[in-house]
Enzyme design. Structure first.
Site, short mmCIF file in Angstrom:
data_model
loop_
_atom_site.label_atom_id
_atom_site.label_comp_id
_atom_site.label_asym_id
_atom_site.label_seq_id
_atom_site.Cartn_x
_atom_site.Cartn_y
_atom_site.Cartn_z
N GLU A 122 0.81 -1.22 0.00
CA GLU A 122 0.00 0.00 0.00
C GLU A 122 0.85 1.28 0.00
O GLU A 122 0.40 2.33 0.45
CB GLU A 122 -1.00 0.00 1.15
CG GLU A 122 -2.00 -1.13 1.06
CD GLU A 122 -3.16 -1.02 2.05
OE1 GLU A 122 -3.17 -0.08 2.87
OE2 GLU A 122 -4.05 -1.88 1.99
N GLU A 222 -5.46 -9.12 0.81
CA GLU A 222 -6.17 -8.82 2.05
C GLU A 222 -7.65 -8.61 1.73
O GLU A 222 -7.99 -7.89 0.80
CB GLU A 222 -5.65 -7.53 2.72
CG GLU A 222 -4.26 -7.60 3.31
CD GLU A 222 -3.88 -6.29 4.01
OE1 GLU A 222 -4.79 -5.55 4.45
OE2 GLU A 222 -2.67 -6.01 4.09
#
Length: 289
Positions: A122, A222
């Protein structure tokens, strides 16, 4: 299980004979903030393997922090667990420690325990690095492991909003696989619309990847729904909704994509996505599929 149209479209694009990784994210820290010991890694891996789905694939976030690979790899080998390795990219000194830890683990234990390697997590979403710089680090890690004879995929993990941003195409080109973090809850989705939001995110990223680097796979690295915590728009955290999200997503996704559920354990966090409580008991049923 009934598939939504977006999910059915994705399923039609892949062969039914393809085997997919299914596993959980597991942190190097215990819920109290202490670092896991090797014995605690063994315990975590054994617990996941004992769930109805018999999960023997795990995603790690880092390589050097908390001596992750030095402790988790022997634990994984002893329990028959395989690892999606994480390499943090923030600051050059930390990045070097991560590479050194990965190199050391490969030299000592070979490569059979590795599923793939994710360089960064991220980073683009947080706007902590440029796409060009991140791509260079992906090439750097791939070059290191290839020189050691390791042919595992090397990629990156980020949000769907980062992957569809045209400014980040260099990272798609640099990656062997595209790791996607998909959270309908954080998009403010109701549990009733969560499945549509989940598959929509995958299809948006798939569409971009097919234009930039056709043939590269999108993995879900995720996803999950919190068992407790504040509401997020129409997203309501509860054990009931976490169970519903599992039933809506997990069994269908296990047959279509590589997927790592979030998260093994985080009972002091808010919102908490943990599926295992402080006593080692499952908070909701991870039914087999």
């Amino acid at each position: 299980m009934k598939l939504f149209s977006a999910a059915a479209a994705l399923l039609a694009a892949v062969p039914f004979t393809q085997a997919y990784w299914k596993g959980f994210n597991v942190a190097a820290e215990n819920p109290d903030g202490s670092c896991k010991t090797q014995a605690q890694w063994v315990s975590a891996f054994q617990k996941l393997a004992s769930l109805p789905g018999h999960f023997t694939s795990v995603r790690l976030y880092a390589s050097s922090d908390c001596n992750t690979l030095a402790l988790a790899v022997p634990a994984a080998i002893s329990t028959g667990t395989q690892l999606l390795v994480g390499v943090w990219t923030q600051d050059d000194a930390h990045f070097k420690r991560e590479k050194d830890a990965l190199e050391s683990a490969i030299k000592r234990y070979g490569q059979d325990w590795i599923i793939a390697i994710s360089v960064g997590s991220e980073d683009l979403y947080r706007k902590e690095v440029s796409a060009g710089t991140l791509a260079t680090k992906i090439y750097d890690v791939r070059g290191m492991v290839r020189a050691m004879g390791v042919k595992k995929d090397v990629g990156h993990v980020d949000t769907w909003t980062a992957w569809v941003d045209s400014a980040n195409t260099e990272v798609i080109k640099a990656s062997d696989f595209i790791g996607l973090d998909a959270y309908p809850y954080f998009e403010g989705s109701s549990i009733e619309n969560a499945s549509n939001a989940f598959w929509s995110a995958i299809n948006k990223v798939r569409g971009v990847v097919d234009k930039v680097s056709p043939g590269k796979w999108v993995w879900v690295t995720e996803t999950g729904w919190p068992v407790s915590g504040p509401n997020y728009g129409n997203g309501v955290a509860s054990i009931k909704n976490a169970q519903t999200f599992w039933k809506q997503i997990a069994c269908a996704a296990f047959k279509q994509i590589h997927i790592f559920w979030y998260v093994h354990q985080d009972y002091q966090a808010s919102p908490s996505f943990g599926v295992i409580d402080r006593n080692g008991k499952a908070i909701y049923d991870q039914q087999s599929c």
